[in-house]
Enzyme design. Structure first.
Site, PDB file in Angstrom:
ATOM      1  N   GLU A   1      19.673 -40.363  -7.461  1.00  0.00           N
ATOM      2  CA  GLU A   1      18.439 -40.014  -8.167  1.00  0.00           C
ATOM      3  C   GLU A   1      17.469 -41.199  -8.227  1.00  0.00           C
ATOM      4  O   GLU A   1      16.267 -41.052  -7.994  1.00  0.00           O
ATOM      5  CB  GLU A   1      18.781 -39.536  -9.580  1.00  0.00           C
ATOM      6  CG  GLU A   1      17.592 -39.344 -10.501  1.00  0.00           C
ATOM      7  CD  GLU A   1      16.671 -38.215 -10.068  1.00  0.00           C
ATOM      8  OE1 GLU A   1      15.573 -38.117 -10.644  1.00  0.00           O
ATOM      9  OE2 GLU A   1      17.029 -37.444  -9.155  1.00  0.00           O
TER      10      GLU A   1
ATOM     11  N   HIS B   1      15.767 -42.103  -4.895  1.00  0.00           N
ATOM     12  CA  HIS B   1      14.668 -41.153  -4.660  1.00  0.00           C
ATOM     13  C   HIS B   1      13.437 -41.558  -5.463  1.00  0.00           C
ATOM     14  O   HIS B   1      12.305 -41.529  -4.957  1.00  0.00           O
ATOM     15  CB  HIS B   1      15.135 -39.755  -5.046  1.00  0.00           C
ATOM     16  CG  HIS B   1      14.039 -38.731  -5.030  1.00  0.00           C
ATOM     17  ND1 HIS B   1      13.265 -38.470  -3.922  1.00  0.00           N
ATOM     18  CD2 HIS B   1      13.576 -37.899  -6.007  1.00  0.00           C
ATOM     19  CE1 HIS B   1      12.383 -37.532  -4.204  1.00  0.00           C
ATOM     20  NE2 HIS B   1      12.545 -37.177  -5.457  1.00  0.00           N
TER      21      HIS B   1
ATOM     22  N   HIS C   1       8.162 -28.952  -7.794  1.00  0.00           N
ATOM     23  CA  HIS C   1       8.348 -30.342  -7.361  1.00  0.00           C
ATOM     24  C   HIS C   1       8.561 -30.397  -5.853  1.00  0.00           C
ATOM     25  O   HIS C   1       8.013 -31.277  -5.167  1.00  0.00           O
ATOM     26  CB  HIS C   1       9.549 -30.934  -8.099  1.00  0.00           C
ATOM     27  CG  HIS C   1       9.653 -32.418  -7.997  1.00  0.00           C
ATOM     28  ND1 HIS C   1       8.593 -33.276  -8.202  1.00  0.00           N
ATOM     29  CD2 HIS C   1      10.708 -33.229  -7.696  1.00  0.00           C
ATOM     30  CE1 HIS C   1       8.985 -34.530  -8.043  1.00  0.00           C
ATOM     31  NE2 HIS C   1      10.266 -34.522  -7.722  1.00  0.00           N
TER      32      HIS C   1
ATOM     33  N   HIS D   1      14.547 -14.611   1.359  1.00  0.00           N
ATOM     34  CA  HIS D   1      14.238 -15.807   2.159  1.00  0.00           C
ATOM     35  C   HIS D   1      14.514 -15.544   3.634  1.00  0.00           C
ATOM     36  O   HIS D   1      13.719 -15.931   4.505  1.00  0.00           O
ATOM     37  CB  HIS D   1      15.071 -16.983   1.643  1.00  0.00           C
ATOM     38  CG  HIS D   1      14.905 -18.252   2.422  1.00  0.00           C
ATOM     39  ND1 HIS D   1      13.688 -18.874   2.618  1.00  0.00           N
ATOM     40  CD2 HIS D   1      15.822 -19.031   3.078  1.00  0.00           C
ATOM     41  CE1 HIS D   1      13.851 -19.970   3.342  1.00  0.00           C
ATOM     42  NE2 HIS D   1      15.135 -20.080   3.637  1.00  0.00           N
TER      43      HIS D   1
ATOM     44  N   HIS E   1      18.007 -28.897   7.698  1.00  0.00           N
ATOM     45  CA  HIS E   1      17.190 -27.680   7.607  1.00  0.00           C
ATOM     46  C   HIS E   1      15.918 -27.964   6.801  1.00  0.00           C
ATOM     47  O   HIS E   1      14.825 -27.512   7.160  1.00  0.00           O
ATOM     48  CB  HIS E   1      18.022 -26.586   6.939  1.00  0.00           C
ATOM     49  CG  HIS E   1      17.416 -25.224   6.996  1.00  0.00           C
ATOM     50  ND1 HIS E   1      17.053 -24.604   8.165  1.00  0.00           N
ATOM     51  CD2 HIS E   1      17.111 -24.331   5.999  1.00  0.00           C
ATOM     52  CE1 HIS E   1      16.564 -23.406   7.910  1.00  0.00           C
ATOM     53  NE2 HIS E   1      16.580 -23.226   6.601  1.00  0.00           N
TER      54      HIS E   1
END
Length: 332
Positions: free
Chosen positions: A74, A77, A139, A245, A306
């Site tokens: 975290e 990032h 986000h 999706h 992906h």
């Protein structure tokens, strides 16, 4: 000055790709709440490691268990995202200082500054609201939007003289429409990730428990919970989210293939034809990776790839729009 600005813009694009990929890795490794506070971690600038600091962190956040690996994922990032934010502010300052020369897109970089500030707020709310899916998806979309606009900035400060005929030039609205379709698909992918819905739809080409699919269940919104980690929606809703999706992926693929076929046939510029081919190649790779993910039971690295390919496909579509619309083009 323009050459240096172009290099900084390119570096910003590459850094944005890294940030988007790290964000995906944070979600996929379930590290979104690796640090229960923001912008620090358990009250520290970095992950606490010393025994005394760990004890203090646990006393400050008794409802959270410090997991160093997730916390570092975290924080790394956040560090990269912070660097990207500073770089965008720097690009804006340079553009404003050279505003009178009218050579740099001031409004575009100003929009990027606004977006990066809002993205920072979304990052904070992602943690403070315990991974509320709407915030998590927002986000993700914010990260993709910043990457798209930074790519557009780089294209605008780079010479892109292409030879286009009227049939290509008149296709701008159609290409923008396909870009919107792709953006919806990216948003749906973000909604799948935000609700931890990926493993709930196994089997190809349809889900193994497709009889559970229900449009009505899609309106079971994840609201009113204290913690959304690992998802809170029922199985049938998550299956339905994932399957939508997949269905929209088919719509997106058909739209892109149809657009590419038309543009390639009427284009006269080799540069433009190569740009069209890149969109098709990236789409084929993305479809192949998506199928492999389901077949291999959702491995983390392949799922991360992906996400990366979705970002590359978005950038390639932004470039197509730019090549058609850019003011420096020559039309015959």
């Amino acid at each position: 000055m323009t050459m240096n600005y172009r290099r900084i813009a390119l570096f910003s694009c590459l850094l944005a790709v890294v940030v988007v990929t790290l964000g995906a890795y944070t979600r996929l490794s379930n590290a979104g709440l690796g640090c229960p506070d923001w912008p620090g971690c358990y009250g520290f600038v970095s992950v606490p490691t010393h025994a005394k600091d760990v004890l203090l962190a646990e006393s400050l956040f008794p409802n959270s268990q410090l997991e160093p690996k997730k916390a570092w994922i975290e924080m790394v990032h956040r560090y990269f995202a912070g660097c990207l934010g500073l770089l965008i502010v720097f690009l804006c300052i340079i553009a404003l200082r050279n505003k009178k020369q009218n050579v740099l897109p001031v409004r575009l970089v100003a929009l990027l500054v606004v977006l990066i500030v809002f993205q920072g707020a979304l990052g904070m709310w992602t943690v403070t609201l315990n991974l509320q899916p709407f915030i998590v998806m927002g986000h993700l979309l914010g990260g993709f939007s910043i990457l798209a606009l930074l790519s557009l900035l780089y294209f605008r400060v780079t010479d892109s003289h292409v030879l286009l005929n009227d049939k290509v030039s008149n296709s701008f609205n159609w290409v923008v429409g396909v870009l919107i379709i792709l953006s919806i698909q990216i948003a749906l992918g973000g909604w799948v990730a935000a609700n931890y819905a990926a493993p709930h739809c196994t089997g190809l080409p349809v889900c193994n428990n497709i009889e559970l699919f229900s449009l009505e269940s899609l309106f079971h919104l994840p609201l009113g919970k204290e913690n959304y980690e690992y998802g809170v929606l029922p199985f049938d809703t998550r299956l339905s989210i994932h399957f939508v999706h997949r269905l929209w992926a088919l719509v997106t693929a058909l739209a892109i293939f149809a657009m590419a076929w038309r543009l390639y046939r009427v284009a006269v510029s080799k540069t433009f034809k190569i740009a069209v081919l890149w969109v098709v190649i990236l789409l084929i790779v993305q479809l192949t990776v998506g199928s492999a993910i389901v077949h291999l039971k959702f491995p983390l690295l392949l799922t991360l790839f992906h996400n990366f390919m979705a970002a590359m496909l978005l950038v390639s579509m932004v470039r197509l729009c730019f090549l058609i619309r850019c003011r420096c083009q020559e039309t015959i």
